[in-house]
Write a protein that holds these residues in place. Sequence first.
Motif, short mmCIF file in Angstrom:
data_model
loop_
_atom_site.label_atom_id
_atom_site.label_comp_id
_atom_site.label_asym_id
_atom_site.label_seq_id
_atom_site.Cartn_x
_atom_site.Cartn_y
_atom_site.Cartn_z
N GLN A 184 0.82 -1.22 0.00
CA GLN A 184 0.00 0.00 0.00
C GLN A 184 0.85 1.27 0.00
OE1 GLN A 184 -2.51 -1.10 -1.11
NE2 GLN A 184 -4.16 -1.38 0.33
N LYS A 221 -8.12 -4.36 7.31
CA LYS A 221 -9.33 -4.04 6.53
C LYS A 221 -9.31 -2.59 6.08
CE LYS A 221 -12.46 -7.30 8.82
NZ LYS A 221 -13.60 -7.39 9.74
N SER A 222 -8.94 -1.70 6.96
CA SER A 222 -8.88 -0.28 6.61
C SER A 222 -7.80 -0.01 5.58
CB SER A 222 -8.66 0.57 7.86
OG SER A 222 -9.79 0.51 8.69
N CYS A 223 -6.68 -0.68 5.68
CA CYS A 223 -5.61 -0.49 4.69
C CYS A 223 -6.06 -0.91 3.30
CB CYS A 223 -4.37 -1.28 5.09
SG CYS A 223 -3.48 -0.58 6.51
N GLU A 224 -6.97 -1.82 3.22
CA GLU A 224 -7.48 -2.29 1.93
C GLU A 224 -8.55 -1.37 1.36
OE1 GLU A 224 -6.38 -4.98 0.13
OE2 GLU A 224 -4.78 -5.13 1.63
N ASN A 225 -9.01 -0.40 2.13
CA ASN A 225 -10.03 0.55 1.67
C ASN A 225 -9.37 1.92 1.55
OD1 ASN A 225 -12.12 2.49 1.58
ND2 ASN A 225 -13.53 1.09 2.61
N SER A 226 -8.98 2.28 0.32
CA SER A 226 -8.22 3.52 0.10
C SER A 226 -8.91 4.75 0.67
CB SER A 226 -7.96 3.72 -1.38
OG SER A 226 -7.02 2.79 -1.83
N GLU A 227 -10.20 4.85 0.50
CA GLU A 227 -10.92 6.03 0.99
C GLU A 227 -10.80 6.15 2.51
OE1 GLU A 227 -15.48 7.70 1.20
OE2 GLU A 227 -14.92 6.48 -0.53
N VAL A 228 -11.02 5.06 3.20
CA VAL A 228 -10.96 5.05 4.66
C VAL A 228 -9.54 5.33 5.16
CG1 VAL A 228 -11.16 3.58 6.71
CG2 VAL A 228 -12.96 3.57 4.99
#
Length: 122
Positions: free
Chosen positions: A38, A104-111
């Motif tokens: 990431q 999980k958050s690292c996988e959601n760019s917006e978050v």
Amino acid sequence: MIELRKIMDTVFEQAIAPFFWVAHEKRFSACLSNLDYQSHIFATRADEGFEGSGYDWGSLALAFLEIQLPELKNIVKFDPEGSMFVAYSTDENALKKFITEFKKSCENSEVILKIFAHAELD
């Protein structure tokens, strides 16, 4: 029962990859040595000095903890180095919750980019 535990451990390890779990005698660690993971997150603030080092991951993880899981702030600790990110705790369940939610958050760019906006350069 032992076989079920092995299956659950394998599922957990796959869910948090590329982070990896290390169990010590009285402490548990979740680590990341693949600092290319990431990398686009840190590129958004490269002009401020973020490079994606273990220290930068520590800054991101601390911001995540403060925003998303403040109840774990005094339970989960960080000990990053230049080439590795390390989160640790004596509370196995708390650290598992942290690393699962962080991944999980690292996988959601917006978050993760919203959270990263609050990270301070170490």
